[in-house]
Scaffold this motif. Structure first.
Motif, PDB file in Angstrom:
ATOM      1  N   GLU A 151      25.054 -58.066 -38.627  1.00 43.98           N
ATOM      2  CA  GLU A 151      24.897 -58.451 -37.361  1.00 43.98           C
ATOM      3  C   GLU A 151      25.861 -59.553 -36.991  1.00 43.98           C
ATOM      4  O   GLU A 151      26.415 -59.370 -35.932  1.00 43.98           O
ATOM      5  CB  GLU A 151      23.445 -58.822 -37.028  1.00 43.98           C
ATOM      6  N   VAL A 152      26.054 -60.388 -37.761  1.00 45.11           N
ATOM      7  CA  VAL A 152      26.789 -61.720 -37.590  1.00 45.11           C
ATOM      8  C   VAL A 152      28.265 -60.939 -37.826  1.00 45.11           C
ATOM      9  O   VAL A 152      29.150 -61.475 -36.729  1.00 45.11           O
ATOM     10  CB  VAL A 152      26.861 -62.815 -38.698  1.00 45.11           C
ATOM     11  N   TYR A 153      28.764 -60.066 -38.586  1.00 41.04           N
ATOM     12  CA  TYR A 153      29.884 -59.807 -38.746  1.00 41.04           C
ATOM     13  C   TYR A 153      30.486 -58.868 -37.694  1.00 41.04           C
ATOM     14  O   TYR A 153      31.619 -59.104 -36.891  1.00 41.04           O
ATOM     15  CB  TYR A 153      29.851 -58.540 -40.063  1.00 41.04           C
ATOM     16  N   LEU A 154      29.478 -57.927 -37.090  1.00 43.35           N
ATOM     17  CA  LEU A 154      29.719 -57.107 -35.820  1.00 43.35           C
ATOM     18  C   LEU A 154      30.080 -58.063 -34.564  1.00 43.35           C
ATOM     19  O   LEU A 154      30.685 -57.998 -33.670  1.00 43.35           O
ATOM     20  CB  LEU A 154      28.722 -56.110 -35.399  1.00 43.35           C
ATOM     21  N   ASN A 155      29.673 -59.268 -34.607  1.00 42.44           N
ATOM     22  CA  ASN A 155      29.593 -60.259 -33.423  1.00 42.44           C
ATOM     23  C   ASN A 155      30.979 -61.328 -33.656  1.00 42.44           C
ATOM     24  O   ASN A 155      31.162 -61.856 -32.531  1.00 42.44           O
ATOM     25  CB  ASN A 155      28.320 -61.004 -33.285  1.00 42.44           C
ATOM     26  N   VAL A 156      31.185 -61.295 -34.845  1.00 39.58           N
ATOM     27  CA  VAL A 156      32.640 -62.286 -34.968  1.00 39.58           C
ATOM     28  C   VAL A 156      33.813 -61.622 -35.421  1.00 39.58           C
ATOM     29  O   VAL A 156      34.821 -62.397 -35.381  1.00 39.58           O
ATOM     30  CB  VAL A 156      32.164 -63.548 -36.044  1.00 39.58           C
ATOM     31  N   ALA A 157      33.705 -60.375 -35.633  1.00 39.85           N
ATOM     32  CA  ALA A 157      35.055 -59.788 -35.950  1.00 39.85           C
ATOM     33  C   ALA A 157      35.914 -59.631 -34.886  1.00 39.85           C
ATOM     34  O   ALA A 157      35.730 -59.458 -33.813  1.00 39.85           O
ATOM     35  CB  ALA A 157      34.630 -58.476 -36.465  1.00 39.85           C
ATOM     36  N   GLU A 158      37.274 -59.547 -35.188  1.00 34.79           N
ATOM     37  CA  GLU A 158      38.317 -59.641 -34.160  1.00 34.79           C
ATOM     38  C   GLU A 158      38.811 -58.279 -34.044  1.00 34.79           C
ATOM     39  O   GLU A 158      39.173 -57.545 -34.998  1.00 34.79           O
ATOM     40  CB  GLU A 158      39.688 -60.518 -34.504  1.00 34.79           C
ATOM     41  N   PHE A 159      38.698 -57.681 -32.573  1.00 29.72           N
ATOM     42  CA  PHE A 159      39.097 -56.397 -32.308  1.00 29.72           C
ATOM     43  C   PHE A 159      40.531 -56.204 -31.433  1.00 29.72           C
ATOM     44  O   PHE A 159      40.976 -55.070 -31.376  1.00 29.72           O
ATOM     45  CB  PHE A 159      37.808 -55.571 -31.413  1.00 29.72           C
ATOM     46  N   ASP A 160      40.861 -57.396 -31.138  1.00 26.27           N
ATOM     47  CA  ASP A 160      42.133 -57.349 -30.442  1.00 26.27           C
ATOM     48  C   ASP A 160      42.577 -58.919 -30.274  1.00 26.27           C
ATOM     49  O   ASP A 160      41.706 -59.661 -30.362  1.00 26.27           O
ATOM     50  CB  ASP A 160      41.958 -56.615 -29.069  1.00 26.27           C
ATOM     51  N   THR A 161      43.559 -59.218 -29.753  1.00 17.13           N
ATOM     52  CA  THR A 161      44.243 -60.441 -29.528  1.00 17.13           C
ATOM     53  C   THR A 161      43.233 -61.328 -28.580  1.00 17.13           C
ATOM     54  O   THR A 161      43.182 -60.853 -27.372  1.00 17.13           O
ATOM     55  CB  THR A 161      45.494 -60.689 -29.167  1.00 17.13           C
ATOM     56  N   GLY A 162      42.560 -62.265 -29.139  1.00  9.89           N
ATOM     57  CA  GLY A 162      41.381 -63.000 -28.093  1.00  9.89           C
ATOM     58  C   GLY A 162      40.057 -62.153 -27.995  1.00  9.89           C
ATOM     59  O   GLY A 162      39.434 -62.645 -27.008  1.00  9.89           O
ATOM     60  N   VAL A 163      39.849 -61.013 -28.306  1.00 11.59           N
ATOM     61  CA  VAL A 163      38.873 -60.425 -28.232  1.00 11.59           C
ATOM     62  C   VAL A 163      37.822 -60.337 -29.451  1.00 11.59           C
ATOM     63  O   VAL A 163      38.191 -59.570 -30.556  1.00 11.59           O
ATOM     64  CB  VAL A 163      39.095 -58.867 -27.798  1.00 11.59           C
ATOM     65  N   LEU A 211      36.436 -45.094 -34.303  1.00 10.68           N
ATOM     66  CA  LEU A 211      37.865 -45.776 -33.704  1.00 10.68           C
ATOM     67  C   LEU A 211      38.008 -47.170 -33.807  1.00 10.68           C
ATOM     68  O   LEU A 211      38.768 -47.686 -34.313  1.00 10.68           O
ATOM     69  CB  LEU A 211      38.260 -45.223 -32.388  1.00 10.68           C
ATOM     70  N   LEU A 212      36.869 -47.865 -33.306  1.00 12.78           N
ATOM     71  CA  LEU A 212      36.627 -49.292 -33.360  1.00 12.78           C
ATOM     72  C   LEU A 212      36.772 -49.987 -34.811  1.00 12.78           C
ATOM     73  O   LEU A 212      37.480 -50.731 -35.326  1.00 12.78           O
ATOM     74  CB  LEU A 212      35.393 -49.803 -32.743  1.00 12.78           C
ATOM     75  N   ALA A 213      36.004 -49.229 -35.702  1.00  8.49           N
ATOM     76  CA  ALA A 213      36.037 -49.521 -37.070  1.00  8.49           C
ATOM     77  C   ALA A 213      37.337 -49.218 -37.872  1.00  8.49           C
ATOM     78  O   ALA A 213      37.582 -49.979 -38.629  1.00  8.49           O
ATOM     79  CB  ALA A 213      34.862 -48.758 -37.914  1.00  8.49           C
ATOM     80  N   ALA A 214      37.976 -48.196 -37.190  1.00 11.66           N
ATOM     81  CA  ALA A 214      39.452 -48.033 -37.956  1.00 11.66           C
ATOM     82  C   ALA A 214      40.524 -48.936 -37.560  1.00 11.66           C
ATOM     83  O   ALA A 214      41.544 -49.023 -38.363  1.00 11.66           O
ATOM     84  CB  ALA A 214      39.719 -46.479 -37.436  1.00 11.66           C
ATOM     85  N   ILE A 215      40.319 -49.508 -36.749  1.00  8.15           N
ATOM     86  CA  ILE A 215      41.258 -50.452 -36.323  1.00  8.15           C
ATOM     87  C   ILE A 215      41.200 -51.586 -37.232  1.00  8.15           C
ATOM     88  O   ILE A 215      42.132 -52.745 -37.025  1.00  8.15           O
ATOM     89  CB  ILE A 215      41.353 -50.948 -34.731  1.00  8.15           C
ATOM     90  N   LEU A 216      40.152 -52.090 -37.735  1.00  8.48           N
ATOM     91  CA  LEU A 216      39.854 -53.108 -38.775  1.00  8.48           C
ATOM     92  C   LEU A 216      40.514 -52.825 -39.891  1.00  8.48           C
ATOM     93  O   LEU A 216      40.642 -51.623 -40.455  1.00  8.48           O
ATOM     94  CB  LEU A 216      38.246 -53.432 -38.880  1.00  8.48           C
TER      95      LEU A 216
END
Length: 287
Positions: free
Chosen positions: A206-218, A243-248
């Motif tokens: 839960e914490v990981y999915l809420n603090v991971a960076e998905f884009d610059t400033g996102v 797709l969201l997991a693939a960009i990590l």
């Protein structure tokens, strides 16, 4: 016979008057006398003993190098103990309270003048997103205690980076700094089992999915879902989650809305992996 005049008697030296002797202060008084003799006073000033004077001189001498080293070691030990106490306290608090921010998120906020971030609980995140994150980043998430030793050995043998579990990434994001160096990796390896001790696997994800960076400033899956697809994290489809997991872990150079051939292949593999672990022991700790 002529009589000679009488010769004067010989001079008796004992009859000559003698000068009065000075009476000693310590002499006993005459018999029957009441004269009191004051005792001789000893000098009140005491000379400092050589040992004490030497000790005083020694105390004024500058401390030796060994003393400074001992003091420095004690100071470092106290500082380290204080940091350990703070870390354990924060770990226990964040087990039930969401972290308000992270060092990296705070640095990016200062650099960019703000970031996009919305915290959502696990029950408001699509199960496909949780499965996709585990399939992409840590397929053995439910089987290890924070460090995946098999993956670490493989990474060392192949001389490739990576091998960081989701738990390690949470420790890096919440407590440490970004960057590749042995100091951070060493702290991460020590701190991760402590987080695993106090947090459940579901809480870690839960914490990981809420603090991971998905884009610059996102930051966080809720902000990412709104940013890329215009919907909440609870409404993500299987393909969007993959797709969201693939960009990590390189979101600044990858896009889920305009995916490259590499991102497409990776998303397809992640979707297959998520379908495989769904309903198995690999998902039992967070589903």
């Amino acid at each position: 016979m002529v009589d000679e005049p009488d010769a004067p008697p010989p001079h008796d030296t004992n009859d000559a008057p003698r000068p009065a002797r000075r009476r000693s202060r310590t002499a006993a008084p005459a018999e029957g006398g009441s004269e009191k003799v004051a005792p001789v006073k000893k000098a009140s000033a005491k000379k400092a003993s050589p040992r004490k004077s030497g000790a005083r001189k020694a105390s004024k001498a500058p401390p030796r190098a060994g003393t400074w080293a001992l003091r420095a070691a004690k100071a470092i030990g106290l500082a380290a103990a204080g940091l350990v106490v703070v870390f354990v306290a924060l770990t226990m608090i964040f087990a039930v309270v969401r972290p308000p921010t992270t060092p990296y998120m705070l640095a990016e906020s200062v650099r960019q003048g703000g970031v996009r971030h919305t915290w959502v609980p696990m029950d408001r995140i699509a199960p496909a997103m949780a499965l996709s994150a585990v399939a992409a980043e840590d397929a053995n998430f439910c089987r290890h205690w924070g460090l995946d030793l098999d993956a670490i050995r493989t990474a060392i043998d192949s001389r490739l980076g990576g091998a960081s579990t989701i738990s390690q990434q949470v420790v890096k994001n919440v407590f440490l700094w970004h960057g590749r160096n042995w100091a951070r990796k060493s702290l991460e390896a020590v701190m991760t089992p402590v987080v695993e001790l106090f947090w459940s696997k579901r809480r870690i994800l839960e914490v990981y999915l809420n603090v991971a960076e998905f884009d610059t400033g996102v930051f966080g899956v809720e902000a990412a879902a709104q940013h890329y697809f215009g919907r909440s994290a609870a409404d993500l489809t299987n393909r969007q989650a993959a797709l969201l997991a693939a960009i990590l872990p390189n979101p600044k150079e990858r896009s889920p809305v305009d995916p490259s051939a590499f991102v497409n292949r990776r998303a397809n593999a992640i979707a297959d992996g998520a379908a495989t672990i769904r309903g198995t022991a690999r998902a039992s700790c967070f589903m």
